[in-house]
Structure formats: C-alpha cells, structure tokens
Design a protein around this motif. Sequence first.
Motif, short mmCIF file in Angstrom:
data_model
loop_
_atom_site.label_atom_id
_atom_site.label_comp_id
_atom_site.label_asym_id
_atom_site.label_seq_id
_atom_site.Cartn_x
_atom_site.Cartn_y
_atom_site.Cartn_z
N ALA A 1 0.82 -1.20 0.00
CA ALA A 1 0.00 0.00 0.00
C ALA A 1 0.86 1.26 0.00
O ALA A 1 0.53 2.26 -0.66
CB ALA A 1 -0.92 0.00 1.22
N ALA A 2 1.98 1.21 0.73
CA ALA A 2 2.83 2.40 0.85
C ALA A 2 3.66 2.64 -0.40
O ALA A 2 3.95 3.80 -0.75
CB ALA A 2 3.76 2.24 2.06
N ALA A 3 4.04 1.58 -1.08
CA ALA A 3 4.92 1.69 -2.26
C ALA A 3 4.13 1.43 -3.53
O ALA A 3 4.50 0.59 -4.36
CB ALA A 3 6.09 0.71 -2.13
N GLY A 4 3.07 2.17 -3.70
CA GLY A 4 2.20 1.98 -4.85
C GLY A 4 2.75 2.51 -6.15
O GLY A 4 2.12 2.33 -7.20
N ASP A 5 3.92 3.14 -6.11
CA ASP A 5 4.52 3.69 -7.32
C ASP A 5 5.62 2.78 -7.89
O ASP A 5 6.28 3.14 -8.87
CB ASP A 5 5.11 5.08 -7.04
N VAL A 6 5.78 1.60 -7.33
CA VAL A 6 6.87 0.71 -7.73
C VAL A 6 6.62 0.09 -9.11
O VAL A 6 5.51 -0.33 -9.42
CB VAL A 6 7.02 -0.42 -6.67
N ASP A 7 7.67 0.04 -9.93
CA ASP A 7 7.57 -0.70 -11.18
C ASP A 7 8.69 -1.72 -11.36
O ASP A 7 8.75 -2.41 -12.38
CB ASP A 7 7.49 0.21 -12.42
N ILE A 8 9.58 -1.84 -10.37
CA ILE A 8 10.56 -2.93 -10.33
C ILE A 8 10.57 -3.49 -8.91
O ILE A 8 10.74 -2.75 -7.95
CB ILE A 8 11.98 -2.45 -10.68
#
Length: 226
Positions: A66-73
């Motif tokens: 929920a906190a790292a919803g911007d992750v793409d790797i």
Amino acid sequence: MDIKGAVALVTGASRGIGRAFARALLEQGAAKVYAGVRDPATVTDPDLVPLQLDVTNPDHIAVAAAAAGDVDIVVNNAGILGDRGNLLAGDLDVARQVMEANFFGTWAVSRAFAPVLARNGGGALVTMLSVASWRGSALTPGYSASKAAQWSLTQALRDGLREQGTLVVGVHVGFVDTDGAAWADGPKVSAAEVAEATLKALRDNQVEVLVDERARQLKAALSQPL
C-alpha cells in the motif's frame, strides 16, 4: 526495460546483494529505491527509502504494497541460508523457516506487488536465485530445496504475469562474496557484479541471468545424463 526514472523495491536491502542492487539501481538512474528490511534503522544510506518488510510477515507485506504503490521494479532478494550439514540430523524446523523465507516469502511479496506492477504498466519482477536451484547439496539441503522451489515459482510467475506485461527475471549465481558466504571456499563474484549483470538483463528484456561460470556450467549440465 528502462531503469532511468523507475521506482524500485529491493527486499533484504540493508547489506550484501540487496544493498548492491539498491545502489546499482540508483546509479543507473532509478528515481526512487525502497529498501525493504526487517528493521528500517539498519538502512543508513540517505538515498534509499526505508520500508519495514519482513517477507514472512503478512501484515508487513500488505502495508508495504500500500505504501509503495509507485513501484515498477520489485527485486525479491531477501532470504536465509539456515543450518548447514543437517541432512540426517538437526532441527527440521530450521528447514521450514528457510522455506518460509525463501519460497513463501518470495511468493507472498510477488502476489502483493503484482497488482501494483500491473497498474504501473507491467514493470519487472526479479528473483534472486542460486546455482542451488539446480543442484541439491547434503551440506545445505534445506536451502537447496527452497531455491529449487523458488526457481519453479519464478517460472510460474513468468507465465502468470505475462498478460499484464511484467518481465520476470531469474538470477542464478554461485558463491557471492558476502558475509553469508564467508564459510564457503572457492571462487566468488562480488555483489556488485550480480547487480550489474541483472540490471543489464532488465535493460535488454532478458528473463534469465547466469552471472558466473558456475551458473553457466550447471545450466548447461541440466540436459546431460546424471
């Protein structure tokens, strides 16, 4: 995949291979790198974003996703070795802990972050494997079994996440020069070499990384008679 501008999460990022992954991602232009660790106080690099993440703790995983919803790797690096030499003796509960961290922990993190990667365009999921995925050892039977299971899981994730456009990468290597392999004799590669080879595979959209000669030899031997 373009690493420049990407947002990454590395589990087990406070030392060894995990820390090397985190630094290499930043050096190659990642906009942000979350350092997933049991204790955020162990993250001393000011360029990293500490994130409490014990991969065996479902609550940690849910909060992190929920906190790292911007992750793409996502780099599934966290894992443990367990006891050595416990094939015919020793506590099987230790082997269960190894499987819980290396196999089920990787599975749980991947399941939690798969929707995040999908929302962000697909991205990439990296699993830190080992030559132990292909070769059982009487010295480290629990670890070898966990890595074999993790390799199978990586292939399943590659199949299951294909439609959402996620690149799933498996990284195989022999001994790496870290505290965790201080007991081992023989040639070792550096953690930085592991990270560099893996990020090259990401840039080239390659699904498998054979970091050293030991990994290349064992992969080639899989098709040979026992």
